[in-house]
Write a protein that holds these residues in place. Structure first.
Motif, short mmCIF file in Angstrom:
data_model
loop_
_atom_site.label_atom_id
_atom_site.label_comp_id
_atom_site.label_asym_id
_atom_site.label_seq_id
_atom_site.Cartn_x
_atom_site.Cartn_y
_atom_site.Cartn_z
N GLU A 314 1.11 21.11 5.33
CA GLU A 314 1.86 20.31 4.36
C GLU A 314 2.09 18.92 4.95
O GLU A 314 2.59 18.79 6.07
N TYR A 315 1.70 17.91 4.19
CA TYR A 315 1.82 16.53 4.64
C TYR A 315 2.79 15.78 3.74
O TYR A 315 2.85 16.01 2.52
N GLU A 316 3.52 14.88 4.38
CA GLU A 316 4.37 13.96 3.64
C GLU A 316 3.70 12.58 3.64
O GLU A 316 3.45 12.01 4.71
N ILE A 317 3.43 12.07 2.45
CA ILE A 317 2.74 10.79 2.30
C ILE A 317 3.76 9.74 1.85
O ILE A 317 4.46 9.93 0.86
N THR A 318 3.83 8.66 2.60
CA THR A 318 4.74 7.55 2.29
C THR A 318 3.91 6.31 2.01
O THR A 318 3.12 5.89 2.87
N ALA A 319 4.05 5.76 0.79
CA ALA A 319 3.32 4.56 0.39
C ALA A 319 4.31 3.42 0.20
O ALA A 319 5.32 3.58 -0.51
N VAL A 320 4.04 2.29 0.84
CA VAL A 320 4.91 1.11 0.78
C VAL A 320 4.17 0.01 0.02
O VAL A 320 3.06 -0.37 0.38
N THR A 321 4.82 -0.48 -1.05
CA THR A 321 4.26 -1.56 -1.87
C THR A 321 4.78 -2.90 -1.37
O THR A 321 5.94 -3.01 -0.94
N GLY A 322 3.94 -3.93 -1.43
CA GLY A 322 4.31 -5.26 -0.96
C GLY A 322 5.44 -5.87 -1.78
O GLY A 322 5.72 -5.45 -2.92
N ASN A 323 6.07 -6.87 -1.19
CA ASN A 323 7.22 -7.51 -1.83
C ASN A 323 6.84 -8.90 -2.33
O ASN A 323 7.36 -9.92 -1.89
N LYS A 324 5.89 -8.94 -3.28
CA LYS A 324 5.47 -10.18 -3.90
C LYS A 324 5.46 -10.02 -5.42
O LYS A 324 5.61 -8.91 -5.94
N ARG A 325 5.29 -11.12 -6.09
CA ARG A 325 5.31 -11.12 -7.55
C ARG A 325 4.13 -10.30 -8.08
O ARG A 325 3.00 -10.44 -7.63
N LEU A 326 4.43 -9.39 -9.02
CA LEU A 326 3.45 -8.50 -9.65
C LEU A 326 2.75 -7.62 -8.61
O LEU A 326 1.58 -7.27 -8.77
N ALA A 327 3.48 -7.25 -7.56
CA ALA A 327 2.88 -6.40 -6.52
C ALA A 327 2.75 -4.96 -6.96
O ALA A 327 1.87 -4.24 -6.47
N GLY A 328 3.59 -4.48 -7.87
CA GLY A 328 3.54 -3.10 -8.32
C GLY A 328 2.39 -2.85 -9.28
O GLY A 328 1.68 -3.76 -9.72
N THR A 329 2.19 -1.58 -9.63
CA THR A 329 1.10 -1.19 -10.53
C THR A 329 1.56 -0.04 -11.42
O THR A 329 2.39 0.79 -11.03
N ASP A 330 0.99 -0.01 -12.62
CA ASP A 330 1.21 1.09 -13.56
C ASP A 330 0.01 2.03 -13.62
O ASP A 330 0.02 2.99 -14.40
N LYS A 356 5.71 3.57 -14.06
CA LYS A 356 6.90 2.77 -13.78
C LYS A 356 7.82 3.45 -12.77
O LYS A 356 8.68 2.80 -12.19
N ASP A 357 7.66 4.76 -12.58
CA ASP A 357 8.53 5.47 -11.65
C ASP A 357 8.06 5.31 -10.20
O ASP A 357 8.82 5.65 -9.29
N HIS A 358 6.82 4.88 -10.00
CA HIS A 358 6.28 4.75 -8.66
C HIS A 358 5.61 3.40 -8.49
O HIS A 358 5.26 2.72 -9.47
N PHE A 359 5.45 3.01 -7.23
CA PHE A 359 4.68 1.83 -6.83
C PHE A 359 5.22 0.55 -7.49
O PHE A 359 4.48 -0.25 -8.06
N ASN A 360 6.53 0.41 -7.39
CA ASN A 360 7.15 -0.83 -7.85
C ASN A 360 7.19 -1.85 -6.72
O ASN A 360 6.98 -1.53 -5.55
N LYS A 361 7.47 -3.09 -7.06
CA LYS A 361 7.50 -4.18 -6.10
C LYS A 361 8.50 -3.89 -4.98
O LYS A 361 9.67 -3.59 -5.22
N GLY A 362 8.03 -3.93 -3.72
CA GLY A 362 8.87 -3.69 -2.55
C GLY A 362 9.36 -2.27 -2.43
O GLY A 362 10.23 -2.00 -1.59
#
Length: 661
Positions: A314-330, A356-362
């Motif tokens: 069992e692995y725990e995966i941690t993804a960090v999104t950048g802190n810039k304008r429009l950095a997140g994705t849908d 919208k629940d994941h991979f938001n800016k910062g």
């Protein structure tokens, strides 16, 4: 065959008579006519008569010809009444020639006339079988009668004619395709060779497998062409891939070889067979010899299967999104792990939830996944489907941790865009794993670094952004050191040198170079970087001592050297066995190359520093590292990265004259 007497008489005598009687020859018609006597034009078509030469208009010729034509018609009428058509063309057996002179007589009134006496005597004509071919009205009829009455002459006997027999036409037939074996499944066969003396073998080894559904026929275990020779080395682990039908649950594996000599003996530890379609593994334990000179003298064995338990992690995966304008994705994000043993399936991270629940800016997102053991993770592939309102994604980093063993943690640093309108437009990235992050050193001895940077000569290669560099070594890493001076730096084709000071990190493993992506035209095309790392006095002493100890160790007695190399030769097989159990990936190859380079470099360093008597002549002054780059550092060019880790392509130590240390 008709007689030519009539024609001869006509041309020899008759023609002369005609010329004497006032007839002249006209080349156009071929017959004579009276020049003085003129005939009215109305008689040209009325007085046409059928003669032996064809239809002739009598009005065109003389009076005697007309009388001859009238007599010929009357004579023909008389002959028709007394003779049948078959008698006219029936040849005579005794005399086939026609005596034209007896039938025709010359009169004063005309050139020729048929005597009545000869015509009246029809019985004599029929009995002699005269050929009346001169009475034929057309040339075609004359030729037809001639062929009927006179058969062809027999040809002279010549060479025998060889009958030509045409060869049988060659028809291309489509060859029948042989019955193809069912190759619906792929199996990985791993052979473990025992670690006993004489376990190696170069014989041809064959396996066959019996399953619950079908059987795999006997196949030779080799790589490449079937004709190439393959050798099983003592203590090695050899992998093979075999295609075959779906066998179901494996039951019995038969292994054998064709070697009869002692050197062909093979000591087999075990065999593992993995069905690549369902990832199930079966183990076949042997621990016996396949030889006619060892053990129970058998070269064929039937091994029973034991299904191997699958280890699930069992692995725990941690993804960090950048802190810039429009950095997140849908978009929907997927992850694929590549290990030393196998590659995992594509994993959907934000499955069942909106983008919208994941991979938001910062933001930082965590996921728990369960996978079968794939070995040590070497790299991952991150991708998304490019759907949604804002599909571009600025990925900072990903961390994967084994929940059962927190020490097994992998770091994947990226810090770039994954989007269609950024970088090269690809929606996937391959990122290599790091087992630990470089610790930034805050305390330590500062040393001087000289950095030479060259900007490429391409369009818009220069940058107005703030450029930084970071040095990473075995001790840790420095802070991000800014490269700047009073000049307008980093213009197209410029070569610039900067002096920076940072904490000593030891021998440079790699550098991190990039910019903050600010200003107009922030993209930067970097050609190469050269770093000079100056040695301190303690480092110079330490290096000389290491080289001296290595040089003194090299002055051992020759007998001891021989014993040392003999011992190494004895342990070579065990060392190769241990090395064979490691995965031969790119990182391991680079490590081995680095070790060889380090050994050769140490030898050269010793030759530079010491003379033949072992005295110090020169001391190391600085070490130069060369980093090839030749890529863009821009969000809209290349892979969209604004900073990148670069390993040195080569390095070299420069020496100076001896100074007091």
């Amino acid at each position: 065959m008709y007689d030519n007497t009539y024609y001869d008489d006509y041309y020899e005598g008759g023609y002369e008579n005609e010329r004497t009687n006032g007839y002249d020859y006209d080349g156009r018609s071929g017959y004579g006519y009276d020049r003085e006597e003129e005939y009215p034009a109305q008689h040209l078509n009325d007085d046409v008569r059928l003669t032996w030469a064809g239809p002739i208009s009598t009005s065109l010729y003389g009076k005697h010809i007309q009388e001859l034509s009238r007599k010929t018609e009357s004579n023909l009428d008389r002959l028709r009444s007394t003779m049948s058509c078959s008698d006219l063309y029936k040849p005579s057996q005794k005399n086939s020639k026609l005596n034209l002179n007896s039938m025709f007589s010359v009169n004063n009134s005309g050139p020729y006339s048929i005597s009545s006496a000869s015509i009246d005597d029809t019985s004599s004509i029929s009995s002699t079988g005269f050929n009346f071919c001169y009475l034929c009205s057309t040339l075609e009829e004359h030729q037809k009668n001639h062929l009927h009455n006179h058969p062809k002459k027999a040809k002279k006997p010549g060479k025998p004619r060889i009958e030509y027999i045409a060869p049988i036409p060659h028809v291309k037939r489509k060859p029948r395709e042989p019955l193809k074996a069912s190759h619906e499944a792929l199996y990985k066969v791993v052979v473990y060779v025992g670690d006993v003396p004489g376990a190696s073998s170069d014989a041809n080894v064959f396996v066959s497998i019996i399953g619950s559904r079908d059987e795999l026929p006997k196949q030779r275990l080799c790589r490449g062409k079937k004709t190439t020779k393959f050798c099983f080395v003592r203590g090695a682990i050899e992998k093979f891939y075999v295609k075959g039908p779906k066998l179901g649950n494996l039951r019995v594996l038969t292994i054998e070889h064709d070697g009869f000599e002692k050197r062909h003996g093979l000591y087999l530890d075990k065999i593992e067979v993995t069905d690549m379609t369902n990832d199930l593994t079966w183990v076949f334990v042997c621990k016996k010899w396949l030889s006619l000179h060892h053990g129970d003298y058998c070269i064929r064995r039937d091994l029973e299967a034991v299904q191997k338990e699958q280890v699930v992690k069992e692995y725990e995966i941690t993804a960090v999104t950048g802190n810039k304008r429009l950095a997140g994705t849908d978009a929907r994000v997927f992850l694929t792990l590549q290990g030393t043993q196998k590659t995992s399936q594509k994993i959907h991270l934000n499955r069942g939830k909106s983008g919208k629940d994941h991979f938001n800016k910062g933001g930082t997102d965590k996921f728990l996944i369960s996978l079968r053991d794939i070995g040590e993770i070497k790299s991952i592939r991150v991708e998304h489907d490019g759907k949604g309102f804002a599909d571009g994604w600025l990925l900072d980093k990903i961390m994967i941790k084994n929940t059962a063993d927190p020490k097994e943690t992998y770091y994947f640093l990226y810090g770039g865009w994954i989007a269609t309108d950024e970088g090269d437009g690809s929606l996937w990235r391959d990122i290599k794993a790091k087992r630990k992050l470089d610790k930034i050193l805050l305390k330590g001895r500062n040393i001087s670094y000289q950095v030479t940077v060259r900007t490429g000569e391409v369009k818009y290669a220069g940058t107005d952004a703030n450029v930084f560099i970071q040095f990473v070594g075995p001790k840790g890493s420095t802070k991000q050191l800014k490269l700047d001076d009073s000049r307008n730096n980093f213009e197209n084709g410029m070569v610039e040198t900067f002096e920076v000071t940072g904490i000593d990190v030891g021998d440079l493993d790699h550098i991190v170079i990039g910019h903050d992506n600010t200003g107009m035209g922030a993209g930067w095309f970097l050609d190469y970087v050269i770093v000079k790392k100056y040695f301190t006095k303690p480092q110079i002493k330490e290096k000389i001592e290491k080289l001296r100890s290595g040089k003194e160790d090299g002055r051992q007695d020759e007998g001891q050297d021989v014993d040392k190399y003999v011992a190494m030769g004895r342990r070579r097989s065990s060392m190769s066995r241990k090395n064979s159990r490691k995965s031969f990936d790119e990182d391991d190859d680079e490590d081995r190359k680095d070790r060889r380079r380090n050994r050769s470099r140490s030898k050269l360093d010793a030759e530079e520093i010491f003379d033949r008597d072992g005295n110090v002549v020169k001391v190391p002054f600085y070490e130069e590292y060369y980093f090839d780059h030749n890529q863009w550092l821009a969000t809209n060019e290349g892979d969209g990265l604004t900073q990148r880790e670069v390993k040195p392509s080569r390095k070299q130590i420069y020496y100076s004259e001896k100074v007091d240390l």
